[in-house]
Design an enzyme around this catalytic site. Structure first.
Site, PDB file in Angstrom:
ATOM      1  N   ASP A   9     -99.431  10.917  12.801  1.00  0.00           N
ATOM      2  CA  ASP A   9    -100.321   9.750  12.854  1.00  0.00           C
ATOM      3  C   ASP A   9     -99.666   8.635  12.034  1.00  0.00           C
ATOM      4  OD1 ASP A   9    -100.771  10.390  10.197  1.00  0.00           O
ATOM      5  OD2 ASP A   9    -102.948  10.561  10.374  1.00  0.00           O
ATOM      6  N   THR A  68    -102.143  14.357   4.763  1.00  0.00           N
ATOM      7  CA  THR A  68    -102.160  15.616   4.015  1.00  0.00           C
ATOM      8  C   THR A  68    -101.537  16.776   4.788  1.00  0.00           C
ATOM      9  OG1 THR A  68    -104.296  16.144   4.986  1.00  0.00           O
ATOM     10  CG2 THR A  68    -104.319  15.006   2.836  1.00  0.00           C
TER      11      THR A  68
HETATM   12  C1  RB5 Z   1    -105.436   9.192   7.648  1.00  0.00           C
HETATM   13  O1  RB5 Z   1    -105.934   8.254   6.743  1.00  0.00           O
HETATM   14  C2  RB5 Z   1    -105.603  10.596   7.082  1.00  0.00           C
HETATM   15  O2  RB5 Z   1    -106.949  10.934   7.030  1.00  0.00           O
HETATM   16  C3  RB5 Z   1    -104.807  11.594   7.900  1.00  0.00           C
HETATM   17  O3  RB5 Z   1    -103.476  11.222   7.931  1.00  0.00           O
HETATM   18  C4  RB5 Z   1    -104.821  13.035   7.405  1.00  0.00           C
HETATM   19  O4  RB5 Z   1    -104.516  13.104   6.040  1.00  0.00           O
HETATM   20  C5  RB5 Z   1    -105.982  13.836   7.794  1.00  0.00           C
HETATM   21  O5  RB5 Z   1    -106.048  15.053   7.543  1.00  0.00           O
END
Ligand code: RB5
Length: 142
Positions: A9, A68
């Protein structure tokens, strides 16, 4: 050489870019499934895409990244055939292959540094499944 599905992402985008270079440097063919910028996107879309590519045999393994590593690993593990391991160091990356026959490595870009992530990728891709008693347990994962 093998084909590696790579996805992230927005939070994992910069680490994904670094890992694409690392994978190519190791001689792998990279199937980059995005995302392609720092613009906000939803991690389930990218975890699913990578896991579907691995489950369909379009890639031998996957590397996925979010902030994370948690969200994208949950998403990937909902695809049948995916065994995604969220790893934070070389030991968990190695053991996810030896014991769990993991086929997707998940990393948290906000949790580990680039060098540790590179170490995880190398350990994950270089370590074979140990089989034996572990095969029975992996079979029970479905
Ligand atoms: C995005 O802000 C964050 O929530 C995503 O990258 C991840 O850490 C979700 O588990």
């Amino acid at each position: 050489m093998s084909r590696i599905a790579l996805a992230s992402d927005h939070a994992g985008f910069e680490l994904k870019e670094a890992l694409r270079d690392e994978l190519k440097g190791l001689g792998h063919d990279v199937l980059d499934l995005g995302t392609d910028s720092l613009d906000s996107v939803d991690y389930p879309d990218f975890g699913r895409k990578a896991a579907e590519a691995v489950a369909a045999g379009e890639a031998e393994a996957g590397v996925i990244v979010c902030g994370t590593g948690i969200g994208i690993s949950i998403a990937a593990n909902r695809v049948p055939g995916a065994r995604t391991a969220l790893c934070h160091d070389i030991t968990t990356a190695r053991l996810s292959r030896e014991h769990n026959d993991a086929n997707i490595l998940a990393l948290g870009a906000r949790v580990i540094g680039t060098e540790t992530a590179r170490d995880c990728v190398r350990a994950f891709l270089e370590t074979p499944f140990a089989g034996g008693r572990h095969q029975r347990r992996v079979d029970k994962l479905g």
